[in-house]
Design a protein around this motif. Structure first.
Motif, mmCIF file in Angstrom:
data_model
loop_
_atom_site.group_PDB
_atom_site.id
_atom_site.type_symbol
_atom_site.label_atom_id
_atom_site.label_comp_id
_atom_site.label_asym_id
_atom_site.label_seq_id
_atom_site.Cartn_x
_atom_site.Cartn_y
_atom_site.Cartn_z
ATOM 1 N N ASP B 1 15.206 20.851 -6.011
ATOM 2 C CA ASP B 1 15.501 19.439 -5.817
ATOM 3 C C ASP B 1 14.726 18.947 -4.595
ATOM 4 N N THR B 2 13.726 18.092 -4.817
ATOM 5 C CA THR B 2 12.840 17.669 -3.745
ATOM 6 C C THR B 2 13.586 16.815 -2.729
ATOM 7 N N ALA B 3 13.396 17.115 -1.437
ATOM 8 C CA ALA B 3 14.122 16.412 -0.397
ATOM 9 C C ALA B 3 13.515 15.034 -0.121
ATOM 10 N N VAL B 4 12.181 14.998 0.052
ATOM 11 C CA VAL B 4 11.472 13.752 0.270
ATOM 12 C C VAL B 4 10.399 13.662 -0.816
ATOM 13 N N SER B 5 10.516 12.673 -1.662
ATOM 14 C CA SER B 5 9.574 12.570 -2.773
ATOM 15 C C SER B 5 8.815 11.257 -2.706
ATOM 16 N N GLN B 6 7.530 11.349 -2.998
ATOM 17 C CA GLN B 6 6.651 10.184 -2.965
ATOM 18 C C GLN B 6 5.982 10.028 -4.320
ATOM 19 N N THR B 7 5.791 8.781 -4.705
ATOM 20 C CA THR B 7 5.017 8.504 -5.922
ATOM 21 C C THR B 7 4.142 7.278 -5.697
ATOM 22 N N PRO B 8 2.925 7.281 -6.220
ATOM 23 C CA PRO B 8 2.299 8.396 -6.930
ATOM 24 C C PRO B 8 1.686 9.400 -5.958
ATOM 25 N N LYS B 9 1.289 10.550 -6.454
ATOM 26 C CA LYS B 9 0.629 11.553 -5.615
ATOM 27 C C LYS B 9 -0.846 11.217 -5.428
ATOM 28 N N TYR B 10 -1.416 10.576 -6.395
ATOM 29 C CA TYR B 10 -2.832 10.202 -6.314
ATOM 30 C C TYR B 10 -2.990 8.746 -6.750
ATOM 31 N N LEU B 11 -3.857 8.045 -6.012
ATOM 32 C CA LEU B 11 -4.151 6.645 -6.317
ATOM 33 C C LEU B 11 -5.641 6.465 -6.150
ATOM 34 N N VAL B 12 -6.310 6.003 -7.194
ATOM 35 C CA VAL B 12 -7.723 5.659 -7.061
ATOM 36 C C VAL B 12 -7.844 4.205 -7.481
ATOM 37 N N THR B 13 -8.435 3.391 -6.618
ATOM 38 C CA THR B 13 -8.458 1.963 -6.891
ATOM 39 C C THR B 13 -9.687 1.316 -6.278
ATOM 40 N N GLN B 14 -9.941 0.100 -6.664
ATOM 41 C CA GLN B 14 -11.103 -0.633 -6.170
ATOM 42 C C GLN B 14 -10.735 -1.414 -4.914
ATOM 43 N N MET B 15 -11.741 -1.645 -4.112
ATOM 44 C CA MET B 15 -11.560 -2.534 -2.939
ATOM 45 C C MET B 15 -11.009 -3.877 -3.383
ATOM 46 N N GLY B 16 -10.118 -4.416 -2.569
ATOM 47 C CA GLY B 16 -9.568 -5.736 -2.857
ATOM 48 C C GLY B 16 -8.274 -5.707 -3.652
ATOM 49 N N ASN B 17 -7.986 -4.564 -4.280
ATOM 50 C CA ASN B 17 -6.740 -4.470 -5.058
ATOM 51 C C ASN B 17 -5.533 -4.304 -4.144
ATOM 52 N N ASP B 18 -4.350 -4.474 -4.753
ATOM 53 C CA ASP B 18 -3.086 -4.246 -4.051
ATOM 54 C C ASP B 18 -2.408 -3.037 -4.682
ATOM 55 N N LYS B 19 -1.820 -2.184 -3.842
ATOM 56 C CA LYS B 19 -1.136 -1.000 -4.385
ATOM 57 C C LYS B 19 0.132 -0.721 -3.580
ATOM 58 N N SER B 20 1.057 -0.001 -4.218
ATOM 59 C CA SER B 20 2.304 0.393 -3.553
ATOM 60 C C SER B 20 2.535 1.886 -3.686
ATOM 61 N N ILE B 21 3.163 2.439 -2.662
ATOM 62 C CA ILE B 21 3.598 3.840 -2.678
ATOM 63 C C ILE B 21 5.097 3.839 -2.414
ATOM 64 N N LYS B 22 5.813 4.640 -3.204
ATOM 65 C CA LYS B 22 7.267 4.671 -3.052
ATOM 66 C C LYS B 22 7.704 6.000 -2.448
ATOM 67 N N CYS B 23 8.788 5.944 -1.709
ATOM 68 C CA CYS B 23 9.317 7.155 -1.081
ATOM 69 C C CYS B 23 10.836 7.137 -1.167
ATOM 70 N N GLU B 24 11.379 8.297 -1.492
ATOM 71 C CA GLU B 24 12.833 8.447 -1.557
ATOM 72 C C GLU B 24 13.229 9.755 -0.912
ATOM 73 N N GLN B 25 14.319 9.747 -0.156
ATOM 74 C CA GLN B 25 14.823 11.001 0.400
ATOM 75 C C GLN B 25 16.290 11.166 0.017
ATOM 76 N N ASN B 26 16.635 12.426 -0.315
ATOM 77 C CA ASN B 26 18.017 12.713 -0.724
ATOM 78 C C ASN B 26 18.729 13.579 0.302
ATOM 79 N N LEU B 27 18.261 13.480 1.553
ATOM 80 C CA LEU B 27 18.831 14.293 2.624
ATOM 81 C C LEU B 27 19.939 13.569 3.380
ATOM 82 N N GLY B 28 20.144 12.313 3.074
ATOM 83 C CA GLY B 28 21.152 11.539 3.788
ATOM 84 C C GLY B 28 20.718 11.129 5.184
#
Lengths: 115, 116
Positions: B1-28
């Motif tokens: 059970d992953t304690a700190v998880s991030q998505t996505p692991k890889y992002l390839v994108t063009q200049m000028g674009n907008d992107k998001s990375i999500k993070c969740e922790q289940n450690l309290g």
């Protein structure tokens, strides 16, 4: 401002050699000290930490570190390295004069152990 | 059970674009962070949230906007991506020893962003 210096940027050792990686920090107040390891392609994992008490702390995988307050140092040691210790090592300091936990990392030391 | 998880692991994108990375922790844990690791492996703190409140905001361009909907989540949105944003972004969490924690940072596995 707080800072952390790691003097050895690249270290190459043969298996069974002894290791010492230097770490110095600049902050006059109470600090918490950490060593993290990052194996190739992986995230950072805690090796050991010092909060208070015995200045010689033992961590995982045979690593230890000594806090010398007068020298603002927290050097990492291992008596006999293995090929699997090849990784990037980061020293970190958490100084919280205002109650805000801010972890500052050194620039890292890349260790390569030759089989 | 992953304690700190991030998505996505890889992002390839063009200049000028907008992107998001999500993070969740289940450690309290009550504090979460974003760190940027550049090609030289240098780790620099970007933001920190304690119980959904922004407490550390380093010198980061306004194009980077963190959001913490609750204390278990910390997302990072990046607008108008630039070449220099290429890096590995690590999410981390901690709980201070004064509040029942162990005081160290727990890291996610990182999100490698490549801007072309």
């Amino acid at each position: 401002a707080q800072s952390v210096s790691q003097h050895n940027h690249h270290v190459i050792l043969s298996e069974a050699a002894s290791l010492e990686l230097g770490c110095n920090y600049s902050y006059g107040g109470t600090v918490n000290l950490f060593w993290y390891v990052q194996y190739p392609g992986q995230h950072l994992q805690l090796l050991l930490k010092y909060f208070s008490g015995d200045p010689l702390v033992k961590g995982i995988k045979g690593f230890e570190a000594e806090f010398i307050k007068s020298k603002f140092s927290f050097n990492l040691r291992k008596p006999s390295v293995q090929w699997s210790d090849t990784a990037e090592y980061f020293c970190a300091v958490n100084a919280h004069p205002s109650g805000t936990y801010k972890y500052i990392f050194g620039t890292g030391t890349r260790l390569k152990v030759l089989a | 059970d992953t304690a700190v998880s991030q998505t996505p692991k890889y992002l390839v994108t063009q200049m000028g674009n907008d992107k998001s990375i999500k993070c969740e922790q289940n450690l309290g844990h009550d504090t979460m962070y974003w760190y940027k690791q550049d090609s030289k492996k240098f780790l620099k703190i970007m933001f920190s949230y304690n119980n959904k409140e922004l407490i550390i905001n380093e010198t980061v361009p306004n194009r980077f906007s963190p959001k913490s909907p609750d204390k278990a989540h910390l997302n990072l949105h990046i607008n108008s991506l630039e070449l220099g944003d290429s890096a590995v972004y690590f999410c981390a969490s901690s709980q201070g020893p004064g509040t029942g924690g162990t005081g160290e940072l727990f890291f996610g596995e990182g999100s490698r962003l490549t801007v072309l």
